[in-house]
Enzyme design. Structure first.
Site, short mmCIF file in Angstrom:
data_model
loop_
_atom_site.label_atom_id
_atom_site.label_comp_id
_atom_site.label_asym_id
_atom_site.label_seq_id
_atom_site.Cartn_x
_atom_site.Cartn_y
_atom_site.Cartn_z
N HIS A 233 0.85 -1.20 0.00
CA HIS A 233 0.00 0.00 0.00
C HIS A 233 0.89 1.25 0.00
CE1 HIS A 233 -2.89 3.04 1.15
NE2 HIS A 233 -3.83 2.19 0.77
N GLU B 49 -3.83 1.96 -7.16
CA GLU B 49 -4.21 3.09 -6.34
C GLU B 49 -3.29 4.28 -6.63
OE1 GLU B 49 -6.59 1.60 -2.63
OE2 GLU B 49 -4.52 2.01 -2.11
P1 13P Z 1 -9.81 6.43 -0.03
O1 13P Z 1 -10.95 5.59 -0.53
O2 13P Z 1 -10.07 7.02 1.32
O3 13P Z 1 -9.36 7.44 -1.05
O4 13P Z 1 -8.56 5.43 0.21
C1 13P Z 1 -8.14 4.57 -0.79
C2 13P Z 1 -7.17 3.63 -0.22
O5 13P Z 1 -6.04 3.99 0.07
C3 13P Z 1 -7.61 2.26 0.02
O6 13P Z 1 -6.53 1.42 0.31
#
Ligand code: 13P
Length: 359
Positions: A133, A272
């Site tokens: 992450h 992400e």
């Molecule tokens: P948000 O949905 O708060 O933008 O976060 C995304 C995230 O980092 C999920 O791992």
């Protein structure tokens, strides 16, 4: 508007990936995965209370997979609560609820204060672990102050002391000694100060888990029978410099090195983009999500062949909310979402899980 499929097959025709509808229950169909990453929120019983409200709003939802990633302290309590027979009896939900950990360590035991290993997670019923992450790839330097420890090492006092210490050792590398002597020369004090400032800022901004550490974590998780959600994503700077694809390719190639084909079809990748994550940020535009997911899938095709590439679920994460989940799920390359903020709200996360269903 395109049709939204909750279960589908994926095919590649004329160089394009497409979803085609599948009957729910067909084992060869792809099931979307909607995962809530609770990050550092909720004490164990608050986590169970939230999960209970979500299940109540998702009664009889069996056609998609749901995942919950509480902090380490909440895993055991939630594991007890999501026992499949209980969920079936109480909420009419099948075996489609998965317990996720937010991280793992690559060694299995030993003197690693504060770390948790994959076999420990497997032992308490964790199904899958989030690895790589961006909070861990990029934010550790900022929080843990790697930068100040490097800057301290670039002070004159420290280097003088170190030079003395290393000179007394036989195996010291001459190149290192020469560099330290060079930096200590009064003529070069500007270089030393500049180097310290540069490294401090650089580590503050970017230090975190390396691709190699992430690769070891993936290997450890798989070796202990845990499945993986492997995160990747570019920061704003990389996007602006048009380096997104290069960076993603590096992240994925290194993380997946050594992952054999049979393991790969169960792997989940989460894209992400860092600039789209968290309060105040905007989700990535749909065209960019589509483009990156296709890029990742084509990379998987190069690495593992078309059949596996078609099956691997690629999730999008970054401000997924009830009002954008349907449009995101319409994209041919998207197989679910990794949700932060909205997964802490029962109504919102239930709506995300129920994308495409009538209210
Ligand atoms: P948000 O949905 O708060 O933008 O976060 C995304 C995230 O980092 C999920 O791992």
């Amino acid at each position: 508007m395109n049709t939204i499929y909750r279960n589908y097959y994926r095919q590649r025709t004329a160089n394009q990936w497409r979803k085609t509808p599948a009957e729910h229950g067909d084992p060869s169909a792809i099931r979307p995965f909607l995962a809530g990453n609770w990050k550092m929120n909720l004490i164990p019983r608050a986590g169970v209370a939230l999960a209970a409200r979500i299940f109540d709003l998702c009664r009889d939802v069996k056609d998609v997979d749901m995942g919950f990633a509480p902090p380490f302290t909440g895993l055991s309590t939630l594991a007890d609560y999501i026992e499949p027979d209980f969920l079936q009896r109480e909420y009419g939900i099948g075996r489609n609820v998965f317990l996720l950990a937010q991280d793992t360590f690559f060694e299995s035991k030993g003197a690693f204060t504060g770390e948790i290993s994959s076999d420990m997670l497997a032992a308490i019923g964790v199904d899958r672990v989030i690895i790589g992450h961006s909070d861990r790839r990029a934010n550790l330097g900022k929080y843990f102050g790697f930068s100040s420890s490097v800057a301290r090492r670039l002070s004159k006092d420290f280097l003088t002391h170190t030079l003395k210490r290393l000179s007394q050792r036989e195996q010291s590398q001459p190149q290192v000694l020469a560099t330290i002597e060079h930096l200590l020369d009064d003529k070069n004090s500007d270089v030393l100060a500049g180097l310290a400032t540069f490294l401090e800022a650089e580590l503050n901004e970017r230090a975190g888990e390396s691709d190699e550490a992430i690769q070891r974590k993936v290997q450890a998780a798989l070796a202990n029978g845990l499945q993986v959600i492997l995160c990747c994503g570019e920061n704003r700077e990389a996007r602006e410099m048009r380096e997104t694809f290069k960076l993603l390719e590096r992240q994925l190639r290194i993380a997946l090195e050594g992952v054999a084909r049979p393991m790969m079809s169960e792997m989940i990748i989460a894209y992400e983009p860092i600039w789209a994550i968290g309060e105040g940020a905007k989700p990535a535009p749909l065209e960019q999500i589509a483009e990156v997911h296709d890029f990742i899938r084509n990379l998987l095709m190069d690495l593992y062949g078309e059949q596996i590439a078609a099956r691997v679920r690629i999730l999008y994460g970054g401000n997924v909310k009830p009002d954008n989940i349907s449009a995101i799920m319409e994209l041919a390359g998207v197989d679910g979402a990794l949700v932060g903020g909205a997964s802490l709200n029962a109504t919102d996360f239930a709506k995300i899980i129920r994308f495409g269903l009538p209210d």
